[in-house]
Design a protein around this motif. Structure first.
Motif, PDB file in Angstrom:
ATOM      1  N   ARG A   8     -15.294 -15.871  -6.105  1.00 13.23           N
ATOM      2  CA  ARG A   8     -15.486 -16.714  -4.569  1.00 13.23           C
ATOM      3  C   ARG A   8     -13.949 -17.094  -3.406  1.00 13.23           C
ATOM      4  O   ARG A   8     -13.551 -17.618  -4.251  1.00 13.23           O
ATOM      5  N   GLN A   9     -14.029 -17.042  -2.384  1.00 13.67           N
ATOM      6  CA  GLN A   9     -12.830 -17.054  -1.846  1.00 13.67           C
ATOM      7  C   GLN A   9     -12.766 -18.952  -0.970  1.00 13.67           C
ATOM      8  O   GLN A   9     -13.810 -19.750  -1.065  1.00 13.67           O
ATOM      9  N   SER A  10     -11.613 -19.647  -0.978  1.00 11.99           N
ATOM     10  CA  SER A  10     -12.058 -21.048  -0.757  1.00 11.99           C
ATOM     11  C   SER A  10     -10.419 -20.861   0.286  1.00 11.99           C
ATOM     12  O   SER A  10     -10.042 -20.564   0.358  1.00 11.99           O
ATOM     13  N   GLY A  11     -10.892 -22.112   1.007  1.00  9.51           N
ATOM     14  CA  GLY A  11     -10.334 -22.584   2.126  1.00  9.51           C
ATOM     15  C   GLY A  11     -10.454 -22.224   3.760  1.00  9.51           C
ATOM     16  O   GLY A  11     -11.531 -21.908   3.967  1.00  9.51           O
ATOM     17  N   PHE A  12      -9.654 -21.891   4.314  1.00 12.92           N
ATOM     18  CA  PHE A  12     -10.137 -21.114   5.620  1.00 12.92           C
ATOM     19  C   PHE A  12      -9.299 -20.158   6.244  1.00 12.92           C
ATOM     20  O   PHE A  12      -8.213 -20.047   5.697  1.00 12.92           O
ATOM     21  N   SER A  13     -10.077 -19.680   6.971  1.00 13.62           N
ATOM     22  CA  SER A  13      -9.272 -18.638   7.274  1.00 13.62           C
ATOM     23  C   SER A  13      -8.594 -18.242   9.088  1.00 13.62           C
ATOM     24  O   SER A  13      -8.137 -19.586   9.197  1.00 13.62           O
ATOM     25  N   LEU A  14      -7.568 -17.766   8.702  1.00 14.65           N
ATOM     26  CA  LEU A  14      -6.626 -17.773  10.043  1.00 14.65           C
ATOM     27  C   LEU A  14      -7.458 -17.996  11.380  1.00 14.65           C
ATOM     28  O   LEU A  14      -6.923 -18.884  12.203  1.00 14.65           O
ATOM     29  N   ILE A  15      -8.463 -17.447  11.988  1.00 16.10           N
ATOM     30  CA  ILE A  15      -9.138 -17.731  12.607  1.00 16.10           C
ATOM     31  C   ILE A  15      -9.545 -19.626  13.574  1.00 16.10           C
ATOM     32  O   ILE A  15      -9.404 -19.949  14.402  1.00 16.10           O
ATOM     33  N   GLU A  16     -10.190 -20.146  12.231  1.00 14.76           N
ATOM     34  CA  GLU A  16     -10.317 -20.553  11.838  1.00 14.76           C
ATOM     35  C   GLU A  16      -9.713 -22.090  12.016  1.00 14.76           C
ATOM     36  O   GLU A  16      -9.501 -23.033  12.829  1.00 14.76           O
ATOM     37  N   VAL A  17      -8.024 -21.687  11.399  1.00 11.82           N
ATOM     38  CA  VAL A  17      -6.877 -22.349  11.616  1.00 11.82           C
ATOM     39  C   VAL A  17      -6.294 -22.736  12.998  1.00 11.82           C
ATOM     40  O   VAL A  17      -6.356 -23.445  13.646  1.00 11.82           O
ATOM     41  N   MET A  18      -6.837 -21.427  13.733  1.00 11.43           N
ATOM     42  CA  MET A  18      -6.214 -21.202  14.977  1.00 11.43           C
ATOM     43  C   MET A  18      -6.386 -21.667  15.937  1.00 11.43           C
ATOM     44  O   MET A  18      -6.577 -23.002  16.778  1.00 11.43           O
ATOM     45  N   ILE A  19      -8.010 -22.339  16.105  1.00 14.16           N
ATOM     46  CA  ILE A  19      -9.150 -22.787  16.849  1.00 14.16           C
ATOM     47  C   ILE A  19      -8.783 -24.160  16.749  1.00 14.16           C
ATOM     48  O   ILE A  19      -9.069 -24.658  17.579  1.00 14.16           O
ATOM     49  N   THR A  20      -8.949 -25.191  15.101  1.00 15.87           N
ATOM     50  CA  THR A  20      -8.532 -26.149  15.347  1.00 15.87           C
ATOM     51  C   THR A  20      -6.815 -26.558  15.625  1.00 15.87           C
ATOM     52  O   THR A  20      -7.113 -27.652  16.308  1.00 15.87           O
TER      53      THR A  20
END
Length: 158
Positions: A8-20
């Motif tokens: 399974r993937q863990s962590g945040f996607s790049l788009i989630e980090v950019m929005i934050t």
């Protein structure tokens, strides 16, 4: 289950980090802007405190000497600027205390370079009315947003 399905993937996607990051950046800009505005308004209120002292002194010299001046030993300066008194007494304002009239005396606080950049080398000028109130004078050069509400432009009685 195959090994591919178990991973399974863990962590945040790049788009989630950019929005934050974008949301946090907007909030930081709003807080910094608000703090700068408060500091500027505090410096303007210091000028108003100087005016409150001078207004009483000018009223005294109008009554005693029929002049727009301060006693010689009361020049007023502060960390952010200095205040001066100019003008000539309006005899009509003194003779008609029941009418709201300008006395002819103007208090001007000129901000120095120690003040915030939006105030540096600009003026807050007020007319003194015969009832002791102050009103923004036309020679004021600071931005309208920093002028205290108590300096609403008053109109003389006809």
């Amino acid at each position: 289950m195959s090994p591919i399905q178990m991973h399974r993937q863990s962590g945040f996607s790049l788009i989630e980090v950019m929005i934050t990051v974008a949301i946090v950046s907007i909030l930081v800009v709003m807080v910094v802007s608000s703090q700068q505005s408060r500091g500027t308004k505090a410096q303007v209120m210091e000028a108003m405190a100087v005016f409150d002292t001078q207004r009483i002194q000018v009223a005294y010299t109008i009554a005693k000497e029929n002049a727009c001046s301060l006693p010689s030993d009361t020049s007023v300066s502060s960390k952010y600027g200095a205040s001066t008194v100019t003008g000539a007494v309006n005899a009509n304002a003194i003779a008609n205390p029941k009418k709201l009239l300008k006395t002819g005396c103007i208090l001007t606080f000129t901000f120095n370079t120690s003040a915030r950049s939006v105030l540096a080398n600009k003026r807050l000028a007020v007319d003194i009315f015969n009832n002791g109130t102050l009103s923004k004078a036309v020679t004021t050069t600071i931005n309208q947003e920093f002028i205290p509400k108590q300096l609403k432009t008053q109109v003389e009685d006809p």
